[in-house]
Design an enzyme around this catalytic site. Sequence first.
Site, short mmCIF file in Angstrom:
data_model
loop_
_atom_site.label_atom_id
_atom_site.label_comp_id
_atom_site.label_asym_id
_atom_site.label_seq_id
_atom_site.Cartn_x
_atom_site.Cartn_y
_atom_site.Cartn_z
CD GLU A 1 -10.54 -11.38 9.18
OE1 GLU A 1 -11.66 -11.33 9.71
OE2 GLU A 1 -9.55 -10.83 9.64
CB CYS B 1 -4.62 -6.15 1.91
SG CYS B 1 -3.71 -6.54 3.40
CB CYS C 1 1.01 -14.33 12.48
SG CYS C 1 2.71 -13.80 12.22
CB CYS D 1 3.94 -8.16 16.39
SG CYS D 1 5.18 -8.77 15.24
CB CYS E 1 -0.04 -7.42 15.17
SG CYS E 1 -0.76 -8.33 13.80
CB SER F 1 6.69 -4.52 10.40
OG SER F 1 5.76 -4.76 9.38
CG LEU F 2 12.41 -0.30 12.34
CD1 LEU F 2 13.49 -1.35 12.13
CD2 LEU F 2 12.95 1.10 12.02
CG ASN G 1 -5.07 0.71 12.19
OD1 ASN G 1 -5.42 1.88 12.06
ND2 ASN G 1 -4.41 0.05 11.25
CB CYS H 1 -2.08 -2.31 9.42
SG CYS H 1 -1.77 -1.59 7.85
N1 SAH Z 1 3.68 -10.11 8.92
C1 SAH Z 1 3.99 -9.07 8.02
C2 SAH Z 1 2.82 -8.64 7.17
C3 SAH Z 1 1.51 -8.58 7.84
S1 SAH Z 1 1.34 -7.30 9.04
C4 SAH Z 1 4.57 -7.89 8.76
O1 SAH Z 1 4.56 -7.87 9.97
O2 SAH Z 1 5.09 -7.00 8.08
C5 SAH Z 1 1.00 -5.96 7.96
C6 SAH Z 1 1.33 -4.59 8.50
O3 SAH Z 1 0.44 -4.24 9.54
C7 SAH Z 1 2.71 -4.47 9.08
O4 SAH Z 1 3.33 -3.33 8.53
C8 SAH Z 1 2.45 -4.27 10.57
O5 SAH Z 1 3.46 -3.54 11.14
C9 SAH Z 1 1.14 -3.55 10.54
N2 SAH Z 1 0.34 -3.64 11.75
C10 SAH Z 1 0.10 -4.72 12.48
N3 SAH Z 1 -0.74 -4.42 13.50
C11 SAH Z 1 -1.04 -3.11 13.38
C12 SAH Z 1 -1.89 -2.23 14.10
N4 SAH Z 1 -2.60 -2.65 15.13
N5 SAH Z 1 -1.98 -0.95 13.70
C13 SAH Z 1 -1.30 -0.53 12.61
N6 SAH Z 1 -0.49 -1.32 11.89
C14 SAH Z 1 -0.37 -2.60 12.28
FE1 SF4 Z 2 2.57 -11.48 12.37
FE2 SF4 Z 2 3.01 -9.23 10.98
FE3 SF4 Z 2 1.17 -9.29 12.93
FE4 SF4 Z 2 3.75 -9.41 13.56
S1 SF4 Z 2 2.70 -7.67 12.57
S2 SF4 Z 2 2.13 -10.73 14.42
S3 SF4 Z 2 4.55 -10.62 11.88
S4 SF4 Z 2 1.11 -10.44 11.03
#
Ligand code: SAH
Ligand code: SF4
Length: 350
Positions: A95, A109, A116, A120, A123, A217-218, A293, A336
Amino acid sequence: MEELKKMPKSLYGMKPNEILGALGLSRAYQGKQVYQWLVRCVAGFEEMTDLPKALREEFASAMPSLTSSNVIDEQTDSSGATKLGIELHDGAIVECVLLTDKENRKTACLSSQVGCAMGCTFCRTGTMGLIRNLQAFEIIEQFVHLRRIAPDTSHIVFMGMGEPMANFAEVIQAITYLHDPDGFDIGLRRITISTSGVIPGILKLAELNLPVKLAVSLVTADNRQRTEIMPVNKAYPLDELKKALLRYQHVVGKRFTLEYVMLHDQNTDGPSAKKLANFIRGLDVMVNLIPWNPAAELPWETPGRREIDSFTRELDLLGVPYTRRFSRGRGVNGACGQLAVELKACDTNL
Ligand code: SAH
Ligand code: SF4
Protein backbone atom coordinates in the site's frame (compact mmCIF):
# COMPACT_ATOMS: atom_id res chain seq x y z
CA MET A 1 6.11 -13.79 -28.72
CA GLU A 2 9.86 -13.79 -28.71
CA GLU A 3 9.82 -10.02 -28.16
CA LEU A 4 7.59 -10.50 -25.15
CA LYS A 5 10.10 -12.75 -23.42
CA LYS A 6 12.84 -10.19 -23.82
CA MET A 7 10.91 -7.34 -22.26
CA PRO A 8 11.95 -6.42 -18.70
CA LYS A 9 9.39 -6.45 -15.89
CA SER A 10 9.63 -2.69 -15.65
CA LEU A 11 11.50 0.13 -17.31
CA TYR A 12 11.42 2.11 -14.10
CA GLY A 13 14.75 2.29 -12.32
CA MET A 14 16.67 2.15 -15.60
CA LYS A 15 18.91 4.89 -16.89
CA PRO A 16 18.34 6.08 -20.49
CA ASN A 17 21.18 3.93 -21.84
CA GLU A 18 19.82 0.87 -20.03
CA ILE A 19 16.41 1.51 -21.57
CA LEU A 20 18.12 1.76 -24.93
CA GLY A 21 19.66 -1.67 -24.44
CA ALA A 22 16.55 -3.26 -22.96
CA LEU A 23 14.37 -2.16 -25.86
CA GLY A 24 17.05 -2.66 -28.50
CA LEU A 25 16.62 0.91 -29.74
CA SER A 26 19.03 2.01 -32.42
CA ARG A 27 19.24 5.74 -31.76
CA ALA A 28 20.84 6.94 -28.56
CA TYR A 29 18.41 9.82 -28.02
CA GLN A 30 15.46 7.42 -27.99
CA GLY A 31 16.55 6.01 -24.62
CA LYS A 32 16.27 9.51 -23.23
CA GLN A 33 12.92 10.06 -24.91
CA VAL A 34 11.41 6.95 -23.36
CA TYR A 35 12.93 7.89 -19.99
CA GLN A 36 11.23 11.29 -20.17
CA TRP A 37 7.87 9.70 -20.96
CA LEU A 38 8.29 7.39 -17.99
CA VAL A 39 8.96 10.41 -15.78
CA ARG A 40 5.73 11.94 -17.11
CA CYS A 41 4.03 8.76 -15.90
CA VAL A 42 2.22 8.03 -19.16
CA ALA A 43 0.07 4.92 -19.28
CA GLY A 44 1.73 3.21 -22.23
CA PHE A 45 3.95 3.33 -25.27
CA GLU A 46 1.00 4.59 -27.34
CA GLU A 47 1.46 7.99 -25.69
CA MET A 48 5.15 8.30 -26.59
CA THR A 49 4.41 10.38 -29.64
CA ASP A 50 8.00 11.24 -30.51
CA LEU A 51 8.81 7.56 -31.14
CA PRO A 52 8.14 6.23 -34.66
CA LYS A 53 4.61 4.83 -34.84
CA ALA A 54 5.74 1.34 -35.78
CA LEU A 55 8.01 1.15 -32.72
CA ARG A 56 5.29 2.46 -30.45
CA GLU A 57 2.91 -0.20 -31.65
CA GLU A 58 5.47 -2.97 -31.41
CA PHE A 59 6.42 -2.06 -27.83
CA ALA A 60 2.83 -1.44 -26.78
CA SER A 61 1.82 -4.93 -27.76
CA ALA A 62 4.92 -6.50 -26.18
CA MET A 63 4.58 -4.46 -22.98
CA PRO A 64 1.00 -3.25 -22.56
CA SER A 65 1.71 -1.82 -19.11
CA LEU A 66 4.77 0.28 -18.32
CA THR A 67 4.65 -0.78 -14.71
CA SER A 68 5.11 -4.26 -13.30
CA SER A 69 2.49 -3.44 -10.65
CA ASN A 70 -1.17 -2.44 -10.84
CA VAL A 71 -3.48 -0.36 -8.70
CA ILE A 72 -6.21 -2.69 -7.46
CA ASP A 73 -7.79 -0.46 -4.87
CA GLU A 74 -8.17 3.27 -4.27
CA GLN A 75 -9.78 4.91 -1.27
CA THR A 76 -9.96 8.54 -0.22
CA ASP A 77 -11.00 9.77 3.23
CA SER A 78 -12.37 13.09 4.47
CA SER A 79 -8.88 14.48 5.16
CA GLY A 80 -8.11 14.04 1.46
CA ALA A 81 -5.69 11.15 1.99
CA THR A 82 -5.79 8.58 -0.77
CA LYS A 83 -4.60 5.05 -0.19
CA LEU A 84 -3.73 2.76 -3.06
CA GLY A 85 -3.58 -0.99 -2.93
CA ILE A 86 -0.90 -2.11 -5.37
CA GLU A 87 -0.61 -5.62 -6.72
CA LEU A 88 2.96 -6.61 -7.56
CA HIS A 89 4.04 -8.91 -10.36
CA ASP A 90 4.01 -11.97 -8.07
CA GLY A 91 0.59 -11.21 -6.61
CA ALA A 92 1.91 -9.70 -3.36
CA ILE A 93 0.18 -6.50 -2.30
CA VAL A 94 1.58 -3.29 -0.84
CA GLU A 95 0.00 0.00 0.00
CA CYS A 96 1.01 3.59 -0.50
CA VAL A 97 -0.70 6.80 0.47
CA LEU A 98 -1.00 10.31 -0.91
CA LEU A 99 -1.20 12.96 1.78
CA THR A 100 -2.06 16.62 1.25
CA ASP A 101 -1.24 19.17 3.94
CA LYS A 102 -2.69 22.59 4.72
CA GLU A 103 -0.40 24.29 2.23
CA ASN A 104 -1.55 21.82 -0.42
CA ARG A 105 1.86 20.14 -0.39
CA LYS A 106 1.55 16.58 -1.57
CA THR A 107 3.54 13.77 -0.03
CA ALA A 108 3.85 10.20 -1.24
CA CYS A 109 4.10 7.74 1.62
CA LEU A 110 5.83 4.70 0.17
CA SER A 111 6.36 1.12 1.31
CA SER A 112 9.79 -0.47 1.28
CA GLN A 113 8.81 -4.07 2.00
CA VAL A 114 5.79 -6.35 1.80
CA GLY A 115 5.03 -6.63 5.51
CA CYS A 116 7.76 -6.08 8.09
CA ALA A 117 9.92 -8.31 10.27
CA MET A 118 10.30 -5.85 13.15
CA GLY A 119 7.10 -6.80 14.94
CA CYS A 120 6.41 -3.49 16.68
CA THR A 121 3.37 -4.23 18.82
CA PHE A 122 1.56 -0.96 18.04
CA CYS A 123 1.79 -1.30 14.26
CA ARG A 124 -0.54 -3.20 11.96
CA THR A 125 2.19 -3.89 9.42
CA GLY A 126 4.16 -5.52 12.23
CA THR A 127 1.45 -8.15 12.61
CA MET A 128 2.01 -9.36 9.04
CA GLY A 129 5.61 -10.45 9.40
CA LEU A 130 7.95 -9.98 6.48
CA ILE A 131 6.77 -11.37 3.16
CA ARG A 132 9.58 -9.98 1.02
CA ASN A 133 11.69 -6.96 0.18
CA LEU A 134 10.61 -4.65 -2.61
CA GLN A 135 12.90 -4.07 -5.54
CA ALA A 136 13.83 -0.51 -6.44
CA PHE A 137 11.49 -0.45 -9.44
CA GLU A 138 8.59 -1.56 -7.24
CA ILE A 139 9.27 1.34 -4.88
CA ILE A 140 9.51 3.79 -7.78
CA GLU A 141 6.29 2.47 -9.32
CA GLN A 142 4.34 3.33 -6.15
CA PHE A 143 5.43 6.93 -6.69
CA VAL A 144 4.39 6.67 -10.35
CA HIS A 145 0.91 5.43 -9.43
CA LEU A 146 0.51 8.32 -6.98
CA ARG A 147 1.82 10.86 -9.51
CA ARG A 148 -0.78 9.66 -11.99
CA ILE A 149 -3.39 10.79 -9.44
CA ALA A 150 -1.54 13.94 -8.32
CA PRO A 151 1.14 15.11 -10.75
CA ASP A 152 2.30 17.79 -8.27
CA THR A 153 3.36 15.27 -5.61
CA SER A 154 6.63 16.76 -4.42
CA HIS A 155 7.65 14.96 -1.24
CA ILE A 156 8.34 11.36 -0.29
CA VAL A 157 8.32 9.63 3.08
CA PHE A 158 9.28 6.01 3.62
CA MET A 159 6.61 5.51 6.25
CA GLY A 160 4.44 2.95 4.55
CA MET A 161 4.87 -0.76 5.04
CA GLY A 162 8.24 -2.11 5.99
CA GLU A 163 11.55 -1.11 7.51
CA PRO A 164 13.55 0.81 4.87
CA MET A 165 16.87 0.16 6.62
CA ALA A 166 16.26 -3.58 6.27
CA ASN A 167 16.06 -3.12 2.50
CA PHE A 168 18.76 -0.49 2.31
CA ALA A 169 20.26 -1.03 -1.16
CA GLU A 170 16.93 -1.04 -3.02
CA VAL A 171 15.65 1.98 -1.09
CA ILE A 172 18.80 3.96 -1.87
CA GLN A 173 18.61 2.91 -5.52
CA ALA A 174 15.01 4.10 -5.71
CA ILE A 175 15.91 7.39 -4.03
CA THR A 176 18.82 7.95 -6.42
CA TYR A 177 16.48 7.40 -9.37
CA LEU A 178 13.75 9.67 -8.01
CA HIS A 179 16.33 12.35 -7.28
CA ASP A 180 17.79 12.46 -10.83
CA PRO A 181 17.65 16.14 -11.91
CA ASP A 182 16.93 14.98 -15.50
CA GLY A 183 14.13 12.80 -14.21
CA PHE A 184 11.69 13.18 -11.32
CA ASP A 185 14.08 15.64 -9.71
CA ILE A 186 12.86 15.18 -6.15
CA GLY A 187 15.23 17.07 -3.85
CA LEU A 188 16.90 14.89 -1.23
CA ARG A 189 15.65 17.14 1.57
CA ARG A 190 12.14 16.34 0.36
CA ILE A 191 12.69 12.66 1.04
CA THR A 192 12.41 11.17 4.53
CA ILE A 193 13.56 7.73 5.58
CA SER A 194 11.87 6.53 8.74
CA THR A 195 13.42 3.71 10.75
CA SER A 196 12.53 1.82 13.89
CA GLY A 197 16.17 2.25 14.92
CA VAL A 198 18.14 -0.21 12.81
CA ILE A 199 21.60 1.04 13.74
CA PRO A 200 23.63 -0.36 10.81
CA GLY A 201 21.26 1.44 8.44
CA ILE A 202 21.64 4.75 10.28
CA LEU A 203 25.43 4.40 10.17
CA LYS A 204 25.39 3.47 6.47
CA LEU A 205 23.26 6.51 5.76
CA ALA A 206 25.76 8.66 7.65
CA GLU A 207 28.61 7.12 5.65
CA LEU A 208 26.86 7.85 2.36
CA ASN A 209 26.32 11.39 3.58
CA LEU A 210 23.16 11.49 1.51
CA PRO A 211 21.27 14.48 2.87
CA VAL A 212 17.84 12.85 2.94
CA LYS A 213 15.85 13.47 6.11
CA LEU A 214 15.99 10.89 8.85
CA ALA A 215 13.15 9.99 11.20
CA VAL A 216 13.51 7.46 14.00
CA SER A 217 10.50 5.82 15.62
CA LEU A 218 11.43 6.11 19.28
CA VAL A 219 8.00 5.62 20.93
CA THR A 220 9.52 5.49 24.40
CA ALA A 221 12.83 6.50 25.93
CA ASP A 222 12.58 3.77 28.58
CA ASN A 223 14.83 0.93 27.47
CA ARG A 224 12.87 -1.87 29.13
CA GLN A 225 9.54 -0.63 27.93
CA ARG A 226 10.93 -0.13 24.43
CA THR A 227 12.05 -3.74 24.26
CA GLU A 228 8.53 -4.82 25.21
CA ILE A 229 6.86 -2.60 22.65
CA MET A 230 9.51 -2.77 19.91
CA PRO A 231 11.49 -6.04 19.71
CA VAL A 232 14.09 -4.26 17.55
CA ASN A 233 15.28 -2.65 20.80
CA LYS A 234 16.77 -6.00 21.91
CA ALA A 235 19.32 -5.93 19.11
CA TYR A 236 19.71 -2.13 19.11
CA PRO A 237 19.11 -0.79 22.63
CA LEU A 238 18.64 2.88 23.38
CA ASP A 239 22.17 3.71 24.53
CA GLU A 240 23.61 2.29 21.30
CA LEU A 241 20.90 3.97 19.25
CA LYS A 242 21.83 7.27 20.80
CA LYS A 243 25.51 6.73 19.99
CA ALA A 244 24.59 6.00 16.36
CA LEU A 245 22.43 9.13 16.22
CA LEU A 246 25.25 11.24 17.64
CA ARG A 247 27.51 9.82 14.96
CA TYR A 248 24.90 10.54 12.27
CA GLN A 249 24.52 14.07 13.56
CA HIS A 250 28.26 14.59 13.61
CA VAL A 251 28.70 13.46 10.01
CA VAL A 252 25.52 14.72 8.35
CA GLY A 253 25.02 17.81 10.51
CA LYS A 254 21.28 17.98 9.91
CA ARG A 255 18.44 18.01 12.39
CA PHE A 256 16.40 14.83 12.46
CA THR A 257 13.05 13.72 13.80
CA LEU A 258 12.06 11.34 16.56
CA GLU A 259 8.62 9.81 16.05
CA TYR A 260 6.88 9.39 19.37
CA VAL A 261 3.69 7.35 19.06
CA MET A 262 1.63 8.18 22.14
CA LEU A 263 -0.04 5.18 23.74
CA HIS A 264 -2.66 5.76 26.44
CA ASP A 265 -1.30 5.18 29.95
CA GLN A 266 2.03 3.90 28.63
CA ASN A 267 4.38 6.68 27.59
CA THR A 268 2.64 9.97 28.29
CA ASP A 269 3.31 10.60 31.99
CA GLY A 270 5.85 12.79 33.76
CA PRO A 271 8.61 10.15 34.06
CA SER A 272 8.22 9.33 30.33
CA ALA A 273 8.71 13.01 29.51
CA LYS A 274 11.83 13.15 31.69
CA LYS A 275 13.31 10.07 30.04
CA LEU A 276 12.62 11.59 26.66
CA ALA A 277 14.28 14.85 27.70
CA ASN A 278 17.26 12.89 28.91
CA PHE A 279 17.50 10.85 25.70
CA ILE A 280 17.54 13.90 23.44
CA ARG A 281 20.24 15.70 25.41
CA GLY A 282 23.02 16.47 22.93
CA LEU A 283 20.84 15.61 19.92
CA ASP A 284 19.53 18.19 17.48
CA VAL A 285 16.05 16.74 17.08
CA MET A 286 12.41 17.56 16.67
CA VAL A 287 10.05 15.19 18.42
CA ASN A 288 6.97 14.36 16.41
CA LEU A 289 4.10 13.43 18.73
CA ILE A 290 1.65 11.04 17.07
CA PRO A 291 -1.45 9.83 18.86
CA TRP A 292 -1.65 6.10 18.27
CA ASN A 293 -3.87 5.26 15.32
CA PRO A 294 -6.23 2.55 16.45
CA ALA A 295 -6.20 -0.95 15.07
CA ALA A 296 -8.87 -3.22 16.52
CA GLU A 297 -6.61 -6.26 16.80
CA LEU A 298 -3.89 -4.45 18.78
CA PRO A 299 -3.94 -4.06 22.56
CA TRP A 300 -3.38 -0.30 22.87
CA GLU A 301 -5.52 2.78 23.24
CA THR A 302 -5.28 6.28 21.89
CA PRO A 303 -4.63 8.93 24.55
CA GLY A 304 -7.33 11.54 25.04
CA ARG A 305 -6.84 15.26 24.55
CA ARG A 306 -6.22 15.98 28.27
CA GLU A 307 -3.61 13.25 28.48
CA ILE A 308 -1.80 14.66 25.47
CA ASP A 309 -2.06 18.21 26.81
CA SER A 310 -0.57 17.23 30.14
CA PHE A 311 2.27 15.38 28.37
CA THR A 312 3.08 18.39 26.20
CA ARG A 313 3.04 20.63 29.30
CA GLU A 314 5.72 18.38 30.80
CA LEU A 315 7.70 18.57 27.59
CA ASP A 316 7.37 22.37 27.60
CA LEU A 317 8.76 22.53 31.12
CA LEU A 318 11.66 20.30 30.12
CA GLY A 319 12.34 22.28 26.95
CA VAL A 320 11.78 19.34 24.60
CA PRO A 321 11.06 20.61 21.06
CA TYR A 322 8.03 18.86 19.60
CA THR A 323 5.31 19.07 17.01
CA ARG A 324 1.90 17.52 17.30
CA ARG A 325 0.99 15.64 14.25
CA PHE A 326 -2.51 15.55 12.95
CA SER A 327 -3.22 12.06 11.70
CA ARG A 328 -4.32 12.22 8.14
CA GLY A 329 -5.50 9.15 6.41
CA ARG A 330 -7.16 7.51 9.41
CA GLY A 331 -10.40 7.16 7.51
CA VAL A 332 -8.81 4.90 4.92
CA ASN A 333 -6.61 2.98 7.34
CA GLY A 334 -3.84 4.84 5.57
CA ALA A 335 -2.46 6.56 8.62
CA CYS A 336 0.79 5.51 10.23
CA GLY A 337 0.94 1.91 11.17
CA GLN A 338 -2.45 1.16 9.75
CA LEU A 339 -1.11 -0.34 6.58
CA ALA A 340 -1.67 -4.04 6.53
CA VAL A 341 -3.02 -6.12 3.77
CA GLU A 342 -5.73 -8.58 4.52
CA LEU A 343 -4.20 -11.67 2.99
CA LYS A 344 -4.26 -15.18 4.35
CA ALA A 345 -0.51 -15.50 4.38
CA CYS A 346 0.19 -12.64 4.89
CA ASP A 347 1.79 3.34 7.49
CA THR A 348 2.02 7.90 7.50
CA ASN A 349 2.85 11.20 8.30
CA LEU A 350 3.59 14.79 7.62
N1 SAH B 1 9.47 0.97 9.64
C1 SAH B 1 9.67 2.36 9.68
C2 SAH B 1 8.77 3.13 8.74
C3 SAH B 1 7.38 2.66 8.63
S1 SAH B 1 6.39 2.91 10.07
C4 SAH B 1 9.53 2.88 11.09
O1 SAH B 1 9.11 2.15 11.96
O2 SAH B 1 9.90 4.04 11.31
C5 SAH B 1 5.99 4.60 9.83
C6 SAH B 1 5.62 5.37 11.08
O3 SAH B 1 4.38 4.92 11.58
C7 SAH B 1 6.60 5.21 12.21
O4 SAH B 1 6.93 6.49 12.69
C8 SAH B 1 5.82 4.43 13.25
O5 SAH B 1 6.26 4.73 14.51
C9 SAH B 1 4.42 4.90 12.98
N2 SAH B 1 3.36 4.03 13.43
C10 SAH B 1 3.29 2.71 13.28
N3 SAH B 1 2.11 2.25 13.78
C11 SAH B 1 1.42 3.32 14.22
C12 SAH B 1 0.13 3.50 14.79
N4 SAH B 1 -0.69 2.48 14.98
N5 SAH B 1 -0.26 4.74 15.12
C13 SAH B 1 0.55 5.79 14.87
N6 SAH B 1 1.77 5.69 14.33
C14 SAH B 1 2.20 4.46 14.01
FE1 SF4 C 1 7.84 -2.32 10.88
FE2 SF4 C 1 7.90 0.33 11.25
FE3 SF4 C 1 5.67 -1.06 11.75
FE4 SF4 C 1 7.76 -1.34 13.35
S1 SF4 C 1 6.56 0.55 13.05
S2 SF4 C 1 6.52 -3.03 12.53
S3 SF4 C 1 9.44 -1.18 11.91
S4 SF4 C 1 6.64 -0.80 9.77
